[in-house]
Design a protein around this motif. Structure first.
Motif, mmCIF file in Angstrom:
data_model
loop_
_atom_site.group_PDB
_atom_site.id
_atom_site.type_symbol
_atom_site.label_atom_id
_atom_site.label_comp_id
_atom_site.label_asym_id
_atom_site.label_seq_id
_atom_site.Cartn_x
_atom_site.Cartn_y
_atom_site.Cartn_z
ATOM 1 N N ALA A 63 18.249 -12.527 44.614
ATOM 2 C CA ALA A 63 16.933 -12.826 44.039
ATOM 3 C C ALA A 63 16.755 -14.333 43.882
ATOM 4 N N GLN A 64 17.805 -15.024 43.463
ATOM 5 C CA GLN A 64 17.731 -16.482 43.311
ATOM 6 C C GLN A 64 17.462 -17.178 44.639
ATOM 7 N N ALA A 65 17.890 -16.565 45.725
ATOM 8 C CA ALA A 65 17.722 -17.166 47.047
ATOM 9 C C ALA A 65 16.317 -16.968 47.616
ATOM 10 N N LEU A 66 15.519 -16.118 46.988
ATOM 11 C CA LEU A 66 14.165 -15.867 47.474
ATOM 12 C C LEU A 66 13.266 -17.067 47.182
ATOM 13 N N THR A 67 12.175 -17.170 47.936
ATOM 14 C CA THR A 67 11.243 -18.268 47.710
ATOM 15 C C THR A 67 10.346 -17.963 46.519
ATOM 16 N N GLN A 68 9.922 -19.009 45.840
ATOM 17 C CA GLN A 68 9.075 -18.870 44.661
ATOM 18 C C GLN A 68 7.803 -18.097 45.017
ATOM 19 N N GLY A 69 7.444 -17.129 44.181
ATOM 20 C CA GLY A 69 6.247 -16.335 44.383
ATOM 21 C C GLY A 69 6.465 -15.077 45.210
ATOM 22 N N ARG A 71 7.502 -11.435 46.226
ATOM 23 C CA ARG A 71 7.601 -10.171 45.495
ATOM 24 C C ARG A 71 8.715 -9.325 46.091
ATOM 25 N N PHE A 72 9.403 -8.582 45.212
ATOM 26 C CA PHE A 72 10.527 -7.777 45.687
ATOM 27 C C PHE A 72 10.820 -6.645 44.721
ATOM 28 N N HIS A 73 11.629 -5.702 45.192
ATOM 29 C CA HIS A 73 12.147 -4.590 44.396
ATOM 30 C C HIS A 73 13.672 -4.724 44.388
ATOM 31 N N LEU A 74 14.301 -4.119 43.417
ATOM 32 C CA LEU A 74 15.761 -4.118 43.382
ATOM 33 C C LEU A 74 16.330 -3.519 44.668
ATOM 34 N N THR A 75 15.674 -2.482 45.182
ATOM 35 C CA THR A 75 16.165 -1.843 46.409
ATOM 36 C C THR A 75 16.102 -2.787 47.613
ATOM 37 N N ASP A 76 15.188 -3.754 47.591
ATOM 38 C CA ASP A 76 15.134 -4.741 48.673
ATOM 39 C C ASP A 76 16.407 -5.583 48.687
ATOM 40 N N LEU A 77 16.981 -5.775 47.520
ATOM 41 C CA LEU A 77 18.142 -6.647 47.391
ATOM 42 C C LEU A 77 19.456 -5.928 47.633
ATOM 43 N N ILE A 78 19.526 -4.653 47.248
ATOM 44 C CA ILE A 78 20.800 -3.930 47.388
ATOM 45 C C ILE A 78 20.807 -2.945 48.542
ATOM 46 N N GLY A 79 19.636 -2.619 49.071
ATOM 47 C CA GLY A 79 19.540 -1.687 50.184
ATOM 48 C C GLY A 79 19.275 -0.264 49.715
ATOM 49 N N GLY A 114 5.052 -5.189 37.507
ATOM 50 C CA GLY A 114 4.469 -3.857 37.606
ATOM 51 C C GLY A 114 5.422 -2.867 38.241
ATOM 52 N N ARG A 115 4.841 -1.737 38.668
ATOM 53 C CA ARG A 115 5.617 -0.662 39.289
ATOM 54 C C ARG A 115 4.868 -0.126 40.498
ATOM 55 N N THR A 116 5.635 0.403 41.451
ATOM 56 C CA THR A 116 5.038 1.044 42.624
ATOM 57 C C THR A 116 4.661 2.479 42.268
ATOM 58 N N SER A 117 4.016 3.178 43.193
ATOM 59 C CA SER A 117 3.685 4.583 42.970
ATOM 60 C C SER A 117 4.944 5.439 42.878
ATOM 61 N N ALA A 118 6.062 4.960 43.423
ATOM 62 C CA ALA A 118 7.345 5.662 43.325
ATOM 63 C C ALA A 118 8.118 5.219 42.080
ATOM 64 N N ASN A 119 7.460 4.454 41.210
ATOM 65 C CA ASN A 119 8.008 3.980 39.936
ATOM 66 C C ASN A 119 9.122 2.946 40.092
ATOM 67 N N LEU A 120 9.153 2.249 41.218
ATOM 68 C CA LEU A 120 10.104 1.149 41.387
ATOM 69 C C LEU A 120 9.507 -0.112 40.769
ATOM 70 N N ALA A 121 10.319 -0.851 40.037
ATOM 71 C CA ALA A 121 9.860 -2.093 39.415
ATOM 72 C C ALA A 121 9.552 -3.131 40.491
ATOM 73 N N ILE A 122 8.465 -3.864 40.273
ATOM 74 C CA ILE A 122 8.075 -4.947 41.179
ATOM 75 C C ILE A 122 8.343 -6.258 40.441
ATOM 76 N N TYR A 123 9.005 -7.176 41.117
ATOM 77 C CA TYR A 123 9.316 -8.482 40.551
ATOM 78 C C TYR A 123 8.669 -9.560 41.409
ATOM 79 N N LYS A 124 8.422 -10.689 40.778
ATOM 80 C CA LYS A 124 7.902 -11.865 41.480
ATOM 81 C C LYS A 124 8.824 -13.026 41.156
ATOM 82 N N ARG A 125 9.354 -13.648 42.201
ATOM 83 C CA ARG A 125 10.296 -14.762 42.028
ATOM 84 C C ARG A 125 9.611 -15.893 41.292
ATOM 85 N N ALA A 126 10.227 -16.349 40.204
ATOM 86 C CA ALA A 126 9.660 -17.425 39.374
ATOM 87 C C ALA A 126 9.855 -18.788 40.030
#
Length: 126
Positions: A63-69, A71-79, A114-126
């Protein structure tokens, strides 16, 4: 990934739909999880234990390596594959820990937006 068309008893389907909603999974992911567990039981090969602390630490680094702004889910990071091997209760605990790490680190890594329709948390890189 293969696509499969099967005929299934209405009662079994209704039960699977209800359970997938309880676990906040889409039906195909729930069925895949059930099949993986059944296969592990039948073959006597236990599902590999997951070191959740290590998974969270790796996800935080990604997550720290992502560019500012971004958006991602935890599943994007761990697979998605690893995510599906983690028990539902452990997913919830891991999600809470990950969110705390994202929002309470100095400097803040990401915001929960926020959350997706599948209830996955949505994050935005600060």
């Amino acid at each position: 990934m293969a696509k499969v068309l099967i005929e299934i008893d209405d009662g079994v389907l209704m039960g699977a739909l209800a359970e997938s909603q309880d676990q906040q999974l889409i039906l195909d992911k729930y069925v895949e999880q059930v099949l993986r567990r059944a296969q592990a039981e039948e073959t006597g090969t236990p599902l590999a234990p997951v070191d959740l602390g290590n998974v969270i630490e790796t996800a935080c680094q990604k997550a720290q390596a992502l560019t500012q702004g971004e958006r991602f889910h935890l599943t994007d990071l761990i697979g998605e594959e690893l995510w599906q091997t983690i028990d539902t209760g452990e997913r919830r605990a891991m999600g809470k820990t990950f969110r705390a790490r994202m929002e309470q680190s100095e400097p803040k890594i990401a915001d929960h937006i926020g959350r997706t329709s599948a209830n996955l948390a949505i994050y935005k890189r600060a």
